[in-house]
Scaffold this motif. Structure first.
Motif, PDB file in Angstrom:
ATOM      1  N   LYS A 142       0.843  -1.198   0.000  1.00 21.24           N
ATOM      2  CA  LYS A 142       0.000   0.000   0.000  1.00 21.24           C
ATOM      3  C   LYS A 142       0.871   1.238   0.000  1.00 21.24           C
ATOM      4  O   LYS A 142       2.068   1.181   0.343  1.00 21.24           O
ATOM      5  CB  LYS A 142      -0.949   0.008   1.188  1.00 21.24           C
ATOM      6  N   ASN A 183      -9.219   7.588   0.931  1.00 23.43           N
ATOM      7  CA  ASN A 183      -8.606   6.312   0.543  1.00 23.43           C
ATOM      8  C   ASN A 183      -9.149   5.893  -0.827  1.00 23.43           C
ATOM      9  O   ASN A 183     -10.322   6.119  -1.122  1.00 23.43           O
ATOM     10  CB  ASN A 183      -8.930   5.208   1.556  1.00 23.43           C
ATOM     11  N   PRO A 222      -3.432   0.075  -3.249  1.00 25.74           N
ATOM     12  CA  PRO A 222      -4.306   0.883  -2.384  1.00 25.74           C
ATOM     13  C   PRO A 222      -3.590   2.131  -1.872  1.00 25.74           C
ATOM     14  O   PRO A 222      -2.432   2.061  -1.443  1.00 25.74           O
ATOM     15  CB  PRO A 222      -4.628  -0.070  -1.225  1.00 25.74           C
ATOM     16  N   GLN A 226      -3.684  -1.001   9.604  1.00 22.50           N
ATOM     17  CA  GLN A 226      -3.103  -0.580   8.330  1.00 22.50           C
ATOM     18  C   GLN A 226      -1.675  -1.086   8.160  1.00 22.50           C
ATOM     19  O   GLN A 226      -1.199  -1.257   7.036  1.00 22.50           O
ATOM     20  CB  GLN A 226      -3.144   0.945   8.224  1.00 22.50           C
TER      21      GLN A 226
END
Length: 418
Positions: free
Chosen positions: A99, A119, A128, A143
């Protein structure tokens, strides 16, 4: 690409003709930047074409993240000297990127100041994108659960209230809490001075997390070392597992022109140089030119006593949709043709306070915000008291001398002028 409404087109057209000089007798349009690549790119090249960013040392990075799951902290400034974005380098090299975390202004640097960042999934890489300027400033344990290492690669401007370093602080804190590695890929400091009041106790905020001066004279890598070494991480632990990948062929004080504007309202080198001095106006009733194409290069207010130069702030998507004094003629000064080498100057804010008639309640429209930017309420009180810039600077000396001694412990680069 979004459809552009008639209203948006109208605002765009109006905005490019909002700046004029009343002495000239006619409007002088100021055109927007045609590209994120700045004309001042040549400043960097002429200063030292041999600078090698931390980002560009791929073999070093490979050894540090071998067989590790990676989270990247980056935005539009995360580019190499040839303009290649760091996320592209990582994807092309086959790194296991899980991410991308992004700070204020978003991954592409198009969100206006203070706007929440959402997001989403990046259409180009399929990775992402996780906001660190929305629901949370600090990466959460969830996260970070699928990564082993966070890599920070963002271009800072060397000013305490520029929020990218606050994002770095919180990310380091999260890594310490969750037993993750933290790597900083170092970049030059374009405002490489030590000056201004040191942030005092009781004035910590997202525009001043650490007790450092307005201009702290460190690269982000050196600052990370200081945050770690001084125990400023609030976790019950003294440090995170930090690695800095230093630059090659850069020295402190060496001129550097950014190849990409670091945020929407710092469009060129002049705005970056003036930013440390002009950002104090954000706590006053004086516009810094938000809502024009030349923010942080002009100053004004609807009262004619502030000067003969005029401009009209208008909504500009991606820069500021609700600028101070929107739609009103502002009178003030144009700094684009004045010489300003850099550093911190109080002459602007003191001068405009004098022009206001020393009307402290009107001029300091947001006193609490002014104090958070200054890192103390002392500066505002000194200006109201009528102290000279020289005397105000003298009051910073002891704190700055103490800070400079701390700074020496964390330097990675020699002095350009030595």
């Amino acid at each position: 690409m979004r459809n552009i409404s008639f209203y948006s087109k109208y605002i765009f057209i109006v905005a490019i003709v909002t700046i004029s000089n009343t002495n000239a007798g006619q409007m002088k349009p100021v055109q927007p930047e045609t590209s994120l690549r700045m004309i001042s790119k040549t400043t960097q090249t002429s200063a030292n074409p041999e600078i090698i960013m931390g980002t560009e040392q791929t073999d070093v990075i490979k050894n540090l993240v071998k067989q590790k799951r990676i989270g990247l902290i980056m935005n539009q400034t995360s580019v190499s000297n040839d303009g290649t974005h760091f996320s592209d380098i990582f994807v092309n090299e086959g790194f296991d990127v899980k991410k991308i975390f992004t700070p204020e202004h978003g991954f592409r640097g198009t969100n206006e100041a203070g706007a929440n960042v959402k997001n989403y999934v990046d259409g180009k890489t399929g990775i992402p994108i996780v906001s660190l300027y929305g629901n949370n400033y600090k990466p959460t344990s969830l996260q970070l659960s699928d990564i082993d290492v966070l890599i920070f690669d963002i271009q800072d401007v060397g000013v305490r209230f520029y929020t990218y370093i606050s994002t770095m602080h919180y990310a380091m804190e999260a890594c310490a809490e969750n037993n993750k590695d933290f790597i900083v890929l170092d970049r030059p400091n374009p405002n490489d001075y030590v000056d201004g009041p040191v942030r005092a106790k009781g004035f910590a905020s997202f525009v001043g997390i650490d007790p450092i001066p307005v201009l702290y004279g460190l690269t982000v890598g050196e600052l990370a070392r200081m945050i770690n070494g001084e125990g400023w991480i609030q976790t019950g632990k003294n440090s995170c597992r930090l690695t800095v990948v230093p630059m090659k062929n850069w020295r402190h004080g060496q001129p550097y022109g950014l190849p990409v504007k670091p945020s929407p309202n710092l469009p060129n080198d002049l705005s970056i140089r003036l930013y440390p001095s002009l950002c104090f106006f954000e706590g006053t009733n004086i516009s810094v030119g938000r809502g024009t194409w030349v923010p942080f290069q002009i100053l004004g207010n609807p009262d004619k006593k502030y000067g003969s130069f005029t401009f009209i702030p208008q909504p500009l998507r991606g820069m500021d949709m609700n600028p101070m004094h929107k739609g009103k003629i502002c009178y003030g000064i144009d700094l684009r043709n004045q010489s300003f080498e850099g550093g911190l100057s109080l002459k602007f804010v003191i001068g405009f306070f004098e022009k206001s008639g020393r009307d402290e309640k009107t001029f300091f429209a947001r006193p609490d915000w002014f104090d958070l930017l200054a890192g103390t309420d002392m500066l505002r009180r000194q200006i109201i008291k009528g102290m000279s810039e020289e005397d105000i600077r003298a009051s910073w000396k002891n704190d700055l001398d103490a800070y400079k001694e701390i700074r020496k412990k964390y330097l990675l680069y020699d002095d350009y002028n030595r």
